[in-house]
Design an enzyme around this catalytic site. Sequence first.
Site, PDB file in Angstrom:
ATOM      1  N   GLY A   1       1.351  -1.404   0.170  1.00 34.55           N
ATOM      2  CA  GLY A   1      -0.020   0.330   0.505  1.00 34.55           C
ATOM      3  C   GLY A   1       1.352   1.620  -0.478  1.00 34.55           C
ATOM      4  O   GLY A   1       2.447   1.424  -0.045  1.00 34.55           O
TER       5      GLY A   1
ATOM      6  N   ASP B   1      -4.257   8.193  13.435  1.00 36.70           N
ATOM      7  CA  ASP B   1      -5.156   7.946  12.077  1.00 36.70           C
ATOM      8  C   ASP B   1      -5.498   6.674  12.828  1.00 36.70           C
ATOM      9  O   ASP B   1      -4.828   5.524  11.832  1.00 36.70           O
ATOM     10  CB  ASP B   1      -4.014   7.875  11.155  1.00 36.70           C
ATOM     11  CG  ASP B   1      -4.473   7.863   9.240  1.00 36.70           C
ATOM     12  OD1 ASP B   1      -6.024   8.473   9.525  1.00 36.70           O
ATOM     13  OD2 ASP B   1      -3.883   7.233   8.477  1.00 36.70           O
TER      14      ASP B   1
ATOM     15  N   GLY C   1       1.055   6.017   0.872  1.00 36.85           N
ATOM     16  CA  GLY C   1      -0.105   7.010   2.176  1.00 36.85           C
ATOM     17  C   GLY C   1       0.736   8.197   1.428  1.00 36.85           C
ATOM     18  O   GLY C   1       1.719   8.550   1.001  1.00 36.85           O
ATOM     19  N   GLY C   2       0.679   8.950   2.440  1.00 31.93           N
ATOM     20  CA  GLY C   2       1.441  10.584   2.209  1.00 31.93           C
ATOM     21  C   GLY C   2       3.064  10.559   2.765  1.00 31.93           C
ATOM     22  O   GLY C   2       3.659  11.089   1.528  1.00 31.93           O
TER      23      GLY C   2
END
Length: 513
Positions: free
Chosen positions: A24, A139, A26-27
Amino acid sequence: MTSPRPEHAPTLHVGGYRLLARLGEGGMGVVHLARRGEGPRVALKVLRPHTVGDEEARQRLDREVHSLSLIRSRWVAEIVDADPWGEVPYVATRYVPGLSLHELVQEEGAVTGDDLRWLADCLAEGVASVHAVGVLHRDVKPSNVLMEGRTPILIDFGLARVADDPRLTHTGWLLGTPGYLAPEILYGDDATTASDVHSWAATVAYAGTGRPPFGRGPAMAVMDRVRRGQHDLSGLPHDLAAVVEQALDPDPRRRPTLDQVRDALGGGPMPTVVTPGPDRDLDDDPYTAPLAIAAAGRQPTISLFEDDEEEAPGATRYLDEPPAPRTPFAERLRRGVLLASLGLATATAVTAAPWVTLAVVSLLVWLLRSGSLAGSAAGARRTLRGSRWYDGPQLLLASPWHAVQAIPGALLLLLWSLGLTLACGLLCYAFALGTQATLLACGAVLALALWWGPGGSRLSGPVNRLVRPVSRSSGSWAVAWLLVLAAGIGAGAYATVQGTSWEPIGPPLSQLR
């Protein structure tokens, strides 16, 4: 998370780890399934270059990794290895081979009965263990909870921050997932432990009902429901719904602590929270969307896939592209040569006119430190509440304060550097070097001490931000290098022909003769 097939992935390496599959992204970076030798598999997050683009950012990451490595909980995928200072910075955590809570609910439906209470309690204990070492997760959401059988494992500290460090390393100004961000963050307030409690409750509600507690639809509409506390908990067991509802209160002061939550989940009394001061009056708020977003007049930067926060099951991607390219060697060489030339020009300027050069250097150190502090403060404000039309005037009005704020740090750096310079001068005197050779050596030590001394990043950071773009093009670099070289040669020639100028106060100790 679907089970990866490492045999189909090309072999790439980071920090001695062989990257097997992309899990995966993310930022902050891309997460890979990885393995070092015959050791256990790990989830390796390879950080993006802009996330740790300077030494100060790497130092913050190093401190954060150290704090996160203190977490000891069977409900958390703890950090097993990290290298914030490597050419490709990475963080490795324990690999959990299971579906995320989001995927599990999509495939099998809502979690029920004792399994749901077990999940809620384990997840609360995991978040509490994060808080115990002074860290906020920031998060907590279904896609960041992996299911190891019926046991939840909290993962992905991509947005985690050391609790006493309000600075962020992200380039975005609103990071998170609609429906799981606490309302105070949507207002631009700082996150607290109560923010993670709110995210815990929203995640448990999703697990127990099979749907996001604040509904689906446009991100702006979801976030507006969050800040108003308009959730749907129908389908949750009555006792659990009472705890979750209190933890989803829009006012963080009315939310229970995680210890109170766990007591209530264990059959204890419902927590009683006393609210100091007046509540935020939502009805008088002219905005129907988070203030930080509505004022900017644009959509937020959010990790959002259609109506949900995660990609569909089966979204594991295998490596089919190399990591981001490194800065070309030629560019790094040009940058190093230009910085070395600046240091040499400083040393020759000290040889030509010591007192004038020291005064100019001291002024530059103070001004660069003031500008760096002002820029950091402006960046932090943009991160917390977005860009505003008055950012420029606010920066200008705050500049006098930052100039005053920069004085102690500038004095410390200058005193440190002058102390090392004096020591160099004494050594040169002991070896009976000439005046100009001594001054040249002292000037070189002064430049190096200012660059690497305490608080030197406030000097080296702004200089690097000027040097890097100039060094990308050989043409612009050549012009800049020739100018610096000419200044250094000119100062050296003046010292050779005219001798050292001790204006305005004369040579050291001349008044004592």
